[in-house]
Design an enzyme around this catalytic site. Structure first.
Site, PDB file in Angstrom:
ATOM      1  N   ASP A  73      20.498   4.294   2.874  1.00  0.00           N
ATOM      2  CA  ASP A  73      20.261   3.230   4.530  1.00  0.00           C
ATOM      3  C   ASP A  73      20.923   3.864   5.106  1.00  0.00           C
ATOM      4  O   ASP A  73      21.847   4.666   4.910  1.00  0.00           O
ATOM      5  CB  ASP A  73      20.163   1.568   3.928  1.00  0.00           C
ATOM      6  CG  ASP A  73      19.543   1.087   5.044  1.00  0.00           C
ATOM      7  OD1 ASP A  73      19.042   2.037   6.235  1.00  0.00           O
ATOM      8  OD2 ASP A  73      19.460  -0.446   5.289  1.00  0.00           O
ATOM      9  N   ILE A  74      21.202   3.318   6.260  1.00  0.00           N
ATOM     10  CA  ILE A  74      21.941   3.763   7.319  1.00  0.00           C
ATOM     11  C   ILE A  74      23.986   3.164   7.533  1.00  0.00           C
ATOM     12  O   ILE A  74      24.539   3.884   7.494  1.00  0.00           O
ATOM     13  CB  ILE A  74      21.383   2.688   8.845  1.00  0.00           C
ATOM     14  CG1 ILE A  74      20.789   3.501   9.383  1.00  0.00           C
ATOM     15  CG2 ILE A  74      23.357   3.313  10.319  1.00  0.00           C
ATOM     16  CD1 ILE A  74      19.982   2.551  10.147  1.00  0.00           C
ATOM     17  N   ARG A  90      15.774   2.249   3.452  1.00  0.00           N
ATOM     18  CA  ARG A  90      15.463   0.743   2.761  1.00  0.00           C
ATOM     19  C   ARG A  90      14.808  -0.660   3.277  1.00  0.00           C
ATOM     20  O   ARG A  90      14.920  -1.435   3.386  1.00  0.00           O
ATOM     21  CB  ARG A  90      17.179   0.807   2.283  1.00  0.00           C
ATOM     22  CG  ARG A  90      16.776  -0.219   0.837  1.00  0.00           C
ATOM     23  CD  ARG A  90      18.600  -1.113   0.524  1.00  0.00           C
ATOM     24  NE  ARG A  90      19.508   0.250   0.308  1.00  0.00           N
ATOM     25  CZ  ARG A  90      20.286   0.101   1.394  1.00  0.00           C
ATOM     26  NH1 ARG A  90      20.849  -0.552   1.528  1.00  0.00           N
ATOM     27  NH2 ARG A  90      21.493   1.564   0.972  1.00  0.00           N
ATOM     28  N   SER A  91      13.975   0.032   3.924  1.00  0.00           N
ATOM     29  CA  SER A  91      12.924  -1.338   4.657  1.00  0.00           C
ATOM     30  C   SER A  91      12.606  -2.288   3.997  1.00  0.00           C
ATOM     31  O   SER A  91      11.898  -1.920   2.163  1.00  0.00           O
ATOM     32  CB  SER A  91      11.754   0.022   5.643  1.00  0.00           C
ATOM     33  OG  SER A  91      10.852  -0.225   4.728  1.00  0.00           O
ATOM     34  N   CYS A 103       0.850  -1.198  -0.202  1.00  0.00           N
ATOM     35  CA  CYS A 103       0.425  -0.024   0.115  1.00  0.00           C
ATOM     36  C   CYS A 103       1.003   1.567  -0.146  1.00  0.00           C
ATOM     37  O   CYS A 103       0.542   2.254  -0.667  1.00  0.00           O
ATOM     38  CB  CYS A 103      -0.543  -0.008   1.420  1.00  0.00           C
ATOM     39  SG  CYS A 103      -2.537  -1.686   1.166  1.00  0.00           S
TER      40      CYS A 103
END
Length: 316
Positions: free
Chosen positions: A207-208, A184-185, A149
């Site tokens: 990302d981290i 970037r989950s 979603c």
């Protein structure tokens, strides 16, 4: 300090304005269906943010003519309750409010949900289709695959803002666009990067501890994109990015305004404000939150699932 005139050059776009476009689509879909679809949400944690999202989902669904039932269950028994909902013909769609266990067991729970009721598009079939740019479930192209979603909401927002060139064929509509994503989950950032790359964009995913470049693969087939680790900084890439999308769940994080390319489009999907107010001195369009579009996509997905199951071609 930026002048009032400078700030007014940037137009802030409300998620509610974008959601209205799809709300009309949903209204028509419901009228054609002739009944209230039933969505069941499972809450098996004590996270206040998850409960807030659940309550908001329920209110929005009911306001639009859907039936929503929140089932609060012990996390140790959640799998059994999901299976029961899978087998219940009165349930059209299922969603889970994560985190539950906060580890790989949550990924397992995503796979328990029946693909026919997976309103969030997180089961393996839908995830595989997303990454391989398979847009339909059948050769006749009558049944569309389900997309998660929030990534879908972000795509629809970019379409609304005119980032997509609708004159070009699918797979090329973001050709020539450079996009930065700060997240970037597995739920939002990575699938979003893949979706945008599949449509022709060059996407830099931060990302981290690493940066990855998502871009269309070589060859005739447009079914895949390539991902490479790259050694670049946010400042370097932001200054050439047409779109900057942030999703950092921290009140302490702010995207560096000085790195924003003049005239760029900035979109934030975090519950925190990742851009400072002065982003309006650089951006041409700014979307501060996407939640209302996300829930609209949830309802849209539910109608699509019902259409896929019945064998009827979906117009959504």
């Amino acid at each position: 300090m930026a002048s009032e005139a400078t700030l007014s050059a940037c137009k802030t776009i409300l998620a509610s304005s974008i959601a209205k476009v799809y709300a009309e689509e949903i209204k028509t879909g419901l009228a054609n269906l002739g009944r209230k679809p039933k969505l069941v949400g499972f809450l098996a944690n004590t996270d206040p943010a998850a409960r807030m999202y659940a309550n908001w989902t329920g209110k929005t669904c009911e306001d639009h003519g859907f039936s929503f039932e929140l089932r609060e269950v012990p996390k140790e028994e959640l799998e059994d309750f999901i299976v029961q909902a899978n087998e219940d013909d009165s349930v059209d769609g299922i969603m889970i409010y994560f985190p539950v266990f906060g580890n790989r067991q949550d990924q397992y729970l995503q796979q328990i949900v029946s693909k026919d009721k997976d309103v969030e598009g997180l089961t393996h079939l839908y995830v595989q289709n997303l990454y391989h740019n398979v847009r339909y479930l059948d050769e006749e192209k009558a049944k569309k695959s389900i997309l998660p979603c929030t990534p879908l909401a972000l795509v629809k927002i970019l379409e609304y803002l005119g980032v997509y060139n609708l004159i070009l064929p699918y797979g090329n509509r973001l050709y020539g666009k450079t996009i930065t994503i700060i997240n970037r989950s597995e739920i939002v950032g990575r699938p979003l990067a893949a979706l945008l790359a599949n449509d022709g964009a060059v996407v830099y995913s931060f990302d981290i501890d690493s940066v990855q470049k998502f871009a269309r693969g070589d060859g005739i087939k447009l079914r895949s994109h390539r991902v490479n680790d790259v050694d670049v900084t946010i400042d370097e890439i932001a200054k050439i990015s047409d779109v900057i999308i942030t999703g950092v769940p921290s009140a302490n994080y702010k995207f560096p305004t000085e790195a924003v390319k003049d005239g760029a489009i900035c979109v934030n999907f975090s519950t925190e404000k990742n851009f400072s107010t002065d982003v309006k001195t650089k951006a041409s369009l700014y979307v501060a939150s996407v939640g209302k579009v996300t829930i609209t996509m949830l309802m849209r997905n539910l109608l699509r699932l019902i259409g896929n199951k019945s064998g009827k071609t979906s117009s959504l």
